[in-house]
Motif scaffolding. Structure first.
Motif, mmCIF file in Angstrom:
data_model
loop_
_atom_site.group_PDB
_atom_site.id
_atom_site.type_symbol
_atom_site.label_atom_id
_atom_site.label_comp_id
_atom_site.label_asym_id
_atom_site.label_seq_id
_atom_site.Cartn_x
_atom_site.Cartn_y
_atom_site.Cartn_z
ATOM 1 N N ALA A 1 -2.881 5.197 7.072
ATOM 2 C CA ALA A 1 -3.164 4.058 7.952
ATOM 3 C C ALA A 1 -2.090 2.985 7.802
ATOM 4 C CB ALA A 1 -4.535 3.485 7.631
ATOM 5 N N ALA A 2 -1.677 2.707 6.555
ATOM 6 C CA ALA A 2 -0.626 1.714 6.317
ATOM 7 C C ALA A 2 0.689 2.166 6.938
ATOM 8 C CB ALA A 2 -0.446 1.478 4.819
ATOM 9 N N VAL B 1 0.840 -1.200 0.000
ATOM 10 C CA VAL B 1 0.000 0.000 0.000
ATOM 11 C C VAL B 1 0.877 1.252 0.000
ATOM 12 C CG1 VAL B 1 -1.720 1.325 1.302
ATOM 13 C CG2 VAL B 1 -1.890 -1.178 1.174
ATOM 14 N N PHE B 2 1.923 1.230 0.803
ATOM 15 C CA PHE B 2 2.898 2.321 0.873
ATOM 16 C C PHE B 2 3.493 2.590 -0.509
ATOM 17 C CE2 PHE B 2 7.421 3.355 1.184
ATOM 18 C CZ PHE B 2 7.465 4.415 2.085
ATOM 19 N N PHE C 1 0.627 6.131 -7.497
ATOM 20 C CA PHE C 1 -0.697 6.690 -7.723
ATOM 21 C C PHE C 1 -0.695 8.209 -7.545
ATOM 22 C CE2 PHE C 1 -4.708 8.181 -5.848
ATOM 23 C CZ PHE C 1 -5.589 7.882 -6.879
ATOM 24 N N SER C 2 -0.097 8.684 -6.452
ATOM 25 C CA SER C 2 -0.097 10.124 -6.194
ATOM 26 C C SER C 2 0.768 10.865 -7.210
ATOM 27 C CB SER C 2 0.378 10.425 -4.766
ATOM 28 O OG SER C 2 1.698 9.955 -4.559
ATOM 29 N N GLY C 3 1.831 10.206 -7.683
ATOM 30 C CA GLY C 3 2.648 10.816 -8.734
ATOM 31 C C GLY C 3 1.873 10.965 -10.026
ATOM 32 N N TRP D 1 -8.326 11.824 -1.441
ATOM 33 C CA TRP D 1 -8.496 11.793 0.012
ATOM 34 C C TRP D 1 -8.585 10.361 0.533
ATOM 35 C CZ3 TRP D 1 -7.593 15.628 3.202
ATOM 36 C CH2 TRP D 1 -7.667 16.944 2.731
ATOM 37 N N VAL D 2 -9.294 9.507 -0.203
ATOM 38 C CA VAL D 2 -9.385 8.100 0.210
ATOM 39 C C VAL D 2 -8.004 7.457 0.166
ATOM 40 C CG1 VAL D 2 -10.293 5.831 -0.408
ATOM 41 C CG2 VAL D 2 -11.792 7.837 -0.482
ATOM 42 N N ALA D 3 -7.266 7.725 -0.910
ATOM 43 C CA ALA D 3 -5.939 7.121 -1.064
ATOM 44 C C ALA D 3 -4.986 7.565 0.035
ATOM 45 C CB ALA D 3 -5.368 7.471 -2.435
ATOM 46 N N VAL D 4 -4.976 8.861 0.353
ATOM 47 C CA VAL D 4 -4.054 9.326 1.386
ATOM 48 C C VAL D 4 -4.466 8.794 2.756
ATOM 49 C CG1 VAL D 4 -5.158 11.523 2.043
ATOM 50 C CG2 VAL D 4 -2.677 11.319 2.092
#
Length: 217
Positions: free
Chosen positions: A109-110, A74-75, A81-83, A101-104
């Motif tokens: 959490a991870a 996930v990390f 994904f963010s890139g 927002w869901v992804a961050v």
């Protein structure tokens, strides 16, 4: 190992090699060109498969080691994904969407989970907790940075550094996983961390170079 685990593991390995190839292709082709974009998308999709298969392996046979690998997956995929998502926020009015927002949230959490595992290992005097602590700490910092950025309007040119750092960090994570499995001649902690130690200065250099190249105006 069951047939389902074996098939999932081979899919995981295959996706890992595709991610390594795609990331290398994106790094070595003309930035912004067609081939660069194709390699970049291939890297992102392959990393998504790597993460999904890591979580599937965890579900099929839960172990402490697979919990760690699932959190690292996930990390890692969040960086890619963010890139990729940074490219969709080139204009000042392009704010973060629900998916960001869901992804961050999942990423944070991870990362917190990795820090928790690091503490658990440290209490037991296991050196490998250092790896978990480093990755988790990096993740928490980036989570906080992203939340702060999502809450404000982006500045022109912000996307350049975000794209380079995140995609580059995702590739470092992919190399780290490859090293951990194959570079058995190295101590376990160094196996995981040498790509971060070598890759971070390179990312700083690349960010400065591409920010100058793609600076507004």
């Amino acid at each position: 190992m069951s047939l389902a685990e074996t098939a999932t593991l081979w899919l995981h390995i295959g996706a890992g090699f595709v991610a390594l190839g795609g990331g290398l292709g994106a790094l070595t082709t003309e930035k912004g060109g067609h081939r660069h974009r194709q390699f970049g998308r291939g890297f992102l999709y392959a990393m998504a498969v790597v993460a999904a298969t890591s979580l599937a392996l965890l579900a099929l046979s839960p172990t402490v080691w697979r919990v760690f690998l699932g959190l690292v997956a996930v990390f890692s995929v969040y960086f890619a994904f963010s890139g990729y998502r940074a490219l969709s926020r080139k204009r000042p009015d392009d704010g973060a969407g629900t998916v960001d927002w869901v992804a961050v949230g999942l990423y944070g959490a991870a990362s917190a989970g990795l820090v928790g595992m690091a503490a658990w290992f440290a209490i037991r005097g296991i050196d490998f907790g250092v790896v978990m602590g480093v990755f988790g700490g990096i993740g928490l910092v980036f989570s906080a940075v992203d939340v702060r950025q999502f809450r404000r309007d982006p500045e022109p040119g912000d996307w350049v550094g975000q794209h380079v750092v995140r995609m580059g960090a995702g590739y470092i994570a992919a190399v780290s996983a490859f090293s951990a499995v194959n570079f058995l001649f190295l101590p376990p902690v160094l196996r995981w961390l040498w790509p971060t130690l070598l890759g971070t200065p390179l990312l700083v250099y690349l960010v400065r170079t591409y920010e100058a190249t793609f600076a507004p105006g």
